[in-house]
Scaffold this motif. Structure first.
Motif, PDB file in Angstrom:
ATOM      1  N   UNK A 188     -14.974  -6.662  15.250  1.00  0.00           N
ATOM      2  CA  UNK A 188     -13.687  -5.827  15.384  1.00  0.00           C
ATOM      3  C   UNK A 188     -13.433  -5.635  13.934  1.00  0.00           C
ATOM      4  N   UNK A 189     -12.932  -4.218  13.529  1.00  0.00           N
ATOM      5  CA  UNK A 189     -12.730  -4.004  12.087  1.00  0.00           C
ATOM      6  C   UNK A 189     -11.426  -3.301  11.894  1.00  0.00           C
ATOM      7  N   UNK A 190     -10.518  -3.597  11.156  1.00  0.00           N
ATOM      8  CA  UNK A 190      -9.327  -2.839  10.780  1.00  0.00           C
ATOM      9  C   UNK A 190      -9.348  -2.408   9.331  1.00  0.00           C
ATOM     10  N   UNK A 191      -8.754  -1.221   9.285  1.00  0.00           N
ATOM     11  CA  UNK A 191      -8.689  -0.642   7.775  1.00  0.00           C
ATOM     12  C   UNK A 191      -7.193  -0.737   7.497  1.00  0.00           C
ATOM     13  N   UNK A 192      -6.906  -1.313   6.457  1.00  0.00           N
ATOM     14  CA  UNK A 192      -5.216  -1.527   6.170  1.00  0.00           C
ATOM     15  C   UNK A 192      -5.064  -0.104   5.327  1.00  0.00           C
ATOM     16  N   UNK A 213      -6.298   3.215 -13.863  1.00  0.00           N
ATOM     17  CA  UNK A 213      -6.386   2.074 -12.835  1.00  0.00           C
ATOM     18  C   UNK A 213      -7.366   2.326 -11.690  1.00  0.00           C
ATOM     19  N   UNK A 214      -7.867   1.014 -11.350  1.00  0.00           N
ATOM     20  CA  UNK A 214      -8.872   1.225 -10.212  1.00  0.00           C
ATOM     21  C   UNK A 214      -7.997   1.640  -8.903  1.00  0.00           C
ATOM     22  N   UNK A 215      -8.736   2.108  -7.949  1.00  0.00           N
ATOM     23  CA  UNK A 215      -8.322   2.396  -6.542  1.00  0.00           C
ATOM     24  C   UNK A 215      -8.563   1.266  -5.644  1.00  0.00           C
ATOM     25  N   UNK A 216      -8.114   1.380  -4.333  1.00  0.00           N
ATOM     26  CA  UNK A 216      -8.508   0.319  -3.585  1.00  0.00           C
ATOM     27  C   UNK A 216      -8.678   0.596  -2.416  1.00  0.00           C
ATOM     28  N   UNK A 217      -9.577  -0.311  -1.503  1.00  0.00           N
ATOM     29  CA  UNK A 217      -9.451  -0.155   0.023  1.00  0.00           C
ATOM     30  C   UNK A 217      -9.332  -1.489   0.601  1.00  0.00           C
ATOM     31  N   UNK A 268     -14.494   3.070   2.967  1.00  0.00           N
ATOM     32  CA  UNK A 268     -14.238   2.304   4.308  1.00  0.00           C
ATOM     33  C   UNK A 268     -15.281   2.591   5.550  1.00  0.00           C
ATOM     34  N   UNK A 269     -15.688   3.639   5.524  1.00  0.00           N
ATOM     35  CA  UNK A 269     -16.611   4.041   6.481  1.00  0.00           C
ATOM     36  C   UNK A 269     -17.962   3.249   6.236  1.00  0.00           C
ATOM     37  N   UNK A 270     -18.462   3.518   4.957  1.00  0.00           N
ATOM     38  CA  UNK A 270     -19.641   2.568   4.659  1.00  0.00           C
ATOM     39  C   UNK A 270     -19.590   1.259   4.923  1.00  0.00           C
ATOM     40  N   UNK A 271     -18.474   0.629   4.495  1.00  0.00           N
ATOM     41  CA  UNK A 271     -18.441  -0.755   4.445  1.00  0.00           C
ATOM     42  C   UNK A 271     -18.455  -1.203   6.180  1.00  0.00           C
ATOM     43  N   UNK A 272     -17.771  -0.438   6.798  1.00  0.00           N
ATOM     44  CA  UNK A 272     -17.723  -0.774   8.323  1.00  0.00           C
ATOM     45  C   UNK A 272     -19.114  -0.541   9.103  1.00  0.00           C
ATOM     46  N   UNK A 273     -19.920   0.406   8.724  1.00  0.00           N
ATOM     47  CA  UNK A 273     -21.194   0.769   9.063  1.00  0.00           C
ATOM     48  C   UNK A 273     -22.097  -0.433   8.498  1.00  0.00           C
ATOM     49  N   UNK A 306       0.761  -1.265   0.158  1.00  0.00           N
ATOM     50  CA  UNK A 306       0.074   0.039   0.071  1.00  0.00           C
ATOM     51  C   UNK A 306       0.842   1.591   0.109  1.00  0.00           C
ATOM     52  N   UNK A 307       2.099   1.435  -0.110  1.00  0.00           N
ATOM     53  CA  UNK A 307       3.111   2.484  -0.332  1.00  0.00           C
ATOM     54  C   UNK A 307       2.851   3.451   0.976  1.00  0.00           C
ATOM     55  N   UNK A 308       2.760   2.891   2.239  1.00  0.00           N
ATOM     56  CA  UNK A 308       2.329   3.703   3.051  1.00  0.00           C
ATOM     57  C   UNK A 308       3.358   5.025   3.606  1.00  0.00           C
ATOM     58  N   UNK A 309       4.595   4.705   3.221  1.00  0.00           N
ATOM     59  CA  UNK A 309       5.427   5.766   3.485  1.00  0.00           C
ATOM     60  C   UNK A 309       5.907   6.676   2.060  1.00  0.00           C
TER      61      UNK A 309
END
Ligand code: BES
Ligand code: ZN
Length: 458
Positions: A357-361, A195-199, A339-344, A156-159
């Motif tokens: 429990x829910x974690x978003x990467x 390209x598509x995005x991702x969560x 991400x929010x809609x998915x968690x809700x 995910x290219x975090x840094x």
């Protein structure tokens, strides 16, 4: 292309393959903490490629894996090109499905087999060897080059964004070039304009505090595996449409012109099914397979685990069940909102007798390049010459490269996605490979591209 450069490429072709093999032997699996020392070796390998060519090169430490940055800026007045790629690779398992070991690169049927062969070591290497050819054969490059080769793309290219933000001022470039995508098919080179995005998220449901005897306790407590299964089943209707409220709200629909453009590319559905070993294609109703893969958002279960998975039966009610999910996003969808809609949505469906429990990467938005960008013609010319074909197709693809939208947002840059690979190269799967012919064509197209970009009217 320049004759001296072309000659150099021919003379050194075999050594390029040998060096790529050396690169592929380093197990740079960014997701695996045990590979940490190999990540540094990978970065050092890339660094040496540049330092021996007289580039200003550095290994930049980050909170995660290092970034290699290298620049050659001795072409005053010429354009400056930012080349991006990644030296990290996906995990190699399941190992028993590899014909030859993933980190022992092997030549077979004109292809080099190894984890990372096409994604992305083989592809990014083409842009390193093209620079080598100009510098060693001619003594100079026709353009200025800045390379950013990171070790965290597959996680995910975090840094990377922080790195780009920090250096924003000194990063003035004209265009970015990335080879980490695919051709449309064998001998059908293409430029990818979308390209598509991702969560990526993970959900765990917990029931009893430990696994229980299913005879003694079954029927008296909620089973977390059944709970997860219910939630997963609620994600889609039977027409393949995602059921998360608001999921499609911001989607930019395809124009009729784009739908026609996709259809005109031609698509062999029978060959596609045979390649994947499926009897039918499946997806959101009302869209072609190409539209579903390139321009429609999806929600996919990536992994699912719970309870006993060893041999033979075991009679338990598991304590926990976990599912890993990714959504692919299309233009105008906001990763945070999704991400929010998915968690809700998942939370609202979770039985009250189970703990949620829910974690978003990680996440990134979709990318689209203005298809009238003048850089596309320069790249097409270079590719046509290297491949010896008349047409270079303009395509979208379904995968994600998190940084390309950041290049636009942070640096204001258009990115040319020039894929030398094939979707059948088994990227992320066992027996990943890269055609040696396409490797050499990629080097040659890259070497030609530097010249075409230099010749572009200002
Ligand atoms: N090279 C791929 C992306 C790709 C592959 C794009 C084929 C188009 C065609 C890249 O290395 C990749 O796999 N990216 C990840 C990104 C994610 C982990 C944030 C992906 O798409 O799953
Ligand atoms: Zn990948």
């Amino acid at each position: 292309m320049n004759d001296t450069v072309a000659q150099y490429l021919t003379q050194h072709a075999d050594r390029f393959v040998d060096e790529l093999k050396e690169f592929l032997r380093i197990p740079t699996v960014s997701a695996d903490p045990a590979c940490k020392p190999h990540m540094l070796r990978g970065a050092e390998f890339v660094y040496r490629q540049f330092s021996r060519l007289g580039f200003n090169a550095e290994i930049v430490p980050t909170a995660g894996h290092p970034i290699v940055y290298a620049e050659w800026l001795k072409a005053p007045g010429a354009p400056t090109v930012l080349v991006y790629g990644h030296y990290d690779v996906q995990p190699a398992d399941p190992l028993d499905l590899w014909t030859t070991p993933p980190f022992e690169p092997t030549l077979r049927d004109g292809c080099l087999y190894a984890r990372g062969a096409t994604d992305d070591k083989g592809q990014v290497f083409t842009h390193i060897k093209s620079a080598e050819a100009w510098l060693n054969a001619v003594g100079a490059l026709p353009v200025n080059l800045k390379y950013v080769i990171e070790g965290e793309e597959e996680v995910g290219s975090r840094n990377l964004e922080d790195f780009l933000e920090a250096r924003k001022k000194s990063f003035a470039c004209d265009v970015a070039v990335v080879s980490d995508t695919s051709q449309y098919g064998p001998n059908q080179p293409a430029i990818t304009y979308g390209l598509r995005g991702i969560v990526a998220v993970e959900m765990t449901l917990t029931g009893p505090k430990k696994d229980l005897h299913s005879g003694v306790f079954g029927g008296a407590v909620a089973n977390p595996a059944s709970g997860v299964a219910r939630l997963i089943a609620a994600l889609h209707d039977d027409q393949g449409r995602v059921q998360i409220p608001g999921f499609y709200d911001d989607v930019t629909p395809l124009t009729d012109a784009e739908r026609k453009q996709f259809a005109d590319l031609g698509f062999d559905e029978e060959a596609f099914k045979a390649e994947l070993g499926v009897t039918e294609v499946f997806g959101e109703v009302g869209y072609s397979t190409t539209e579903r893969r390139w321009a429609r958002p999806t929600c996919e279960v990536n992994g699912l685990f719970s309870g006993y998975t060893g041999v033979g039966p075991k009679t338990i009610v598991p304590s926990k069940a976990t599912v890993k999910i990714t959504c692919r996003l299309v233009p105008s969808q906001d990763p945070h909102k999704i991400v929010q809609s998915l968690e809700t949505f998942l939370k609202s469906k979770c039985p009250s007798s189970l703990t949620f429990e829910f974690t978003s990467y990680h996440g990134c938005p979709a990318f689209v390049l203005d298809p009238t960008s003048p850089y596309i013609e320069a790249a097409s010319q270079a590719i046509r010459e290297a491949w010896g074909v008349d047409t270079v197709r303009l395509i979208r693809e379904g995968g994600s490269i998190p940084v390309v939208q950041t290049f636009k947002d942070v640096l204001g840059l258009d990115t040319l996605l020039l894929g030398w690979g094939q979707n059948t190269d088994n990227l992320h799967s066992p027996n990943e490979h890269f055609s040696v012919t396409d490797f050499h064509r990629g080097i040659s197209a890259s070497a030609g591209l530097w010249q075409k970009l230099a010749e572009m009217p200002k």
